[in-house]
Scaffold this motif. Structure first.
Motif, mmCIF file in Angstrom:
data_model
loop_
_atom_site.group_PDB
_atom_site.id
_atom_site.type_symbol
_atom_site.label_atom_id
_atom_site.label_comp_id
_atom_site.label_asym_id
_atom_site.label_seq_id
_atom_site.Cartn_x
_atom_site.Cartn_y
_atom_site.Cartn_z
ATOM 1 N N LYS A 9 21.425 19.066 75.155
ATOM 2 C CA LYS A 9 20.384 20.076 75.301
ATOM 3 C C LYS A 9 21.001 21.435 75.612
ATOM 4 O O LYS A 9 20.548 22.464 75.139
ATOM 5 N N TYR A 35 18.572 25.416 61.829
ATOM 6 C CA TYR A 35 18.162 26.802 62.029
ATOM 7 C C TYR A 35 18.819 27.353 63.285
ATOM 8 O O TYR A 35 19.077 26.634 64.246
ATOM 9 N N GLN A 37 18.042 30.307 66.209
ATOM 10 C CA GLN A 37 16.981 31.149 66.762
ATOM 11 C C GLN A 37 17.563 32.078 67.805
ATOM 12 O O GLN A 37 18.196 31.643 68.761
ATOM 13 N N GLY A 42 13.014 35.215 65.167
ATOM 14 C CA GLY A 42 12.481 34.088 64.431
ATOM 15 C C GLY A 42 13.557 33.045 64.180
ATOM 16 O O GLY A 42 14.570 32.981 64.890
ATOM 17 N N LEU A 43 13.346 32.221 63.160
ATOM 18 C CA LEU A 43 14.305 31.178 62.801
ATOM 19 C C LEU A 43 15.011 31.563 61.503
ATOM 20 O O LEU A 43 14.367 31.971 60.539
ATOM 21 N N PHE A 88 20.032 29.537 70.243
ATOM 22 C CA PHE A 88 19.292 28.278 70.322
ATOM 23 C C PHE A 88 19.290 27.686 68.921
ATOM 24 O O PHE A 88 18.907 28.352 67.962
ATOM 25 N N LEU A 90 18.120 24.743 66.230
ATOM 26 C CA LEU A 90 17.057 23.784 65.963
ATOM 27 C C LEU A 90 17.353 23.006 64.693
ATOM 28 O O LEU A 90 17.705 23.577 63.665
ATOM 29 N N PHE A 106 10.507 19.248 63.871
ATOM 30 C CA PHE A 106 11.613 19.866 64.593
ATOM 31 C C PHE A 106 12.059 19.028 65.778
ATOM 32 O O PHE A 106 11.250 18.377 66.452
ATOM 33 N N GLY A 107 13.369 19.091 66.055
ATOM 34 C CA GLY A 107 13.907 18.527 67.277
ATOM 35 C C GLY A 107 13.714 19.475 68.438
ATOM 36 O O GLY A 107 13.229 20.602 68.264
ATOM 37 N N PRO A 108 14.137 19.065 69.653
ATOM 38 C CA PRO A 108 13.919 19.880 70.850
ATOM 39 C C PRO A 108 14.898 21.034 71.008
ATOM 40 O O PRO A 108 14.699 21.895 71.856
ATOM 41 N N ARG A 111 20.805 24.580 73.227
ATOM 42 C CA ARG A 111 21.152 25.955 73.576
ATOM 43 C C ARG A 111 22.656 26.035 73.772
ATOM 44 O O ARG A 111 23.201 25.418 74.667
#
Lengths: 115, 116
Positions: A9, A35, A37, A42-43, A88, A90, A106-108, A111
């Motif tokens: 995470k 992606y 972020q 945005g992504l 971050f 994703l 999407f996954g969580p 970071r």
């Protein structure tokens, strides 16, 4: 339960080091995506894969690499060539290749912070 | 190439008030449009999607969106906001790339704050 898992995470990296982010899905989806972020941006698509052993660059692939050896796994390596890797990240997947109406799941997120 | 514009970076509303988040897209063909929501430090969750047919689309959590082709818009609405709706909202357009694959292009997001 079906879904997408990302690990770790939180990840800290020293400058000059490569680091690999994990993404696993048990949804039996063909397509997977990575992606990036950043706040207010945005992504942005880094890489995507439509099938095992095949992947394509997205809009910001420089400094990243991926592999797709198994349908359920799509790891992302952030290399030392990525100038500003703190962000971050994703991972996402979708059911079928080439179907515009399929939503992406999407996954969580992970970071990544470069120290 | 397709693009998405979310004109509002940050919106603050009182709990119980109505909400409208704006989204404008640019795409040469029939768009596939999505709204996603993201809680802090989390992934994205799909609220609703539009492909064809009825231009008013119902989604989860009491949200709806209206596709207006003449205005190239896909605005998200909710009649009464709850404190738990505080999050960041992303509009996206799905389109085929030159390589024949399908990609999502996201807007930069609108952050929603809710005043109790």
């Amino acid at each position: 339960d079906g879904g997408i898992t990302q690990s770790p995470k939180y990840l800290f990296r020293k400058e000059g080091q490569n680091v690999t982010l994990s993404c696993e899905q048990n949804l039996n989806h063909d397509a997977m995506y990575w992606y990036r972020q950043d706040p207010g941006q945005g992504l942005r698509l880094i890489y995507y894969s439509q099938i095992v052993n095949d992947f394509q660059k997205g809009d910001i692939a420089e400094g990243y690499s991926v592999s797709r050896e198994k349908k359920e796994s799509f790891p992302l390596t952030v290399t030392s060539a990525q100038k500003n890797p703190t962000a971050f990240y994703l991972c996402a997947s979708s059911r079928e290749v080439g179907q515009a109406h399929n939503e992406q799941f999407f996954g969580p997120g992970t970071r990544l912070t470069v120290l | 190439a397709q693009s998405v514009t979310q004109p509002d970076i940050h919106i603050t509303v009182s709990e119980g008030a109505s909400l409208e988040l704006r989204c404008n897209y640019s795409y040469g063909a029939t768009p596939y449009l999505f709204w996603y929501v993201q809680s802090p430090g989390q992934g994205l969750q799909l609220l609703l999607k539009y492909f064809s047919g009825d231009t008013l689309v119902q989604g989860i959590k009491g949200f709806e969106a209206e596709f207006k082709r003449s205005q190239s818009s896909f605005n998200l609405r909710k009649p009464s906001v709850h404190w738990s709706d505080a999050a960041e909202y992303f509009c996206a357009v799905g389109a085929y790339s030159g390589a024949g694959s399908y990609q999502l292009t996201f807007g930069k997001g609108t952050k929603l704050s809710v005043i109790p």
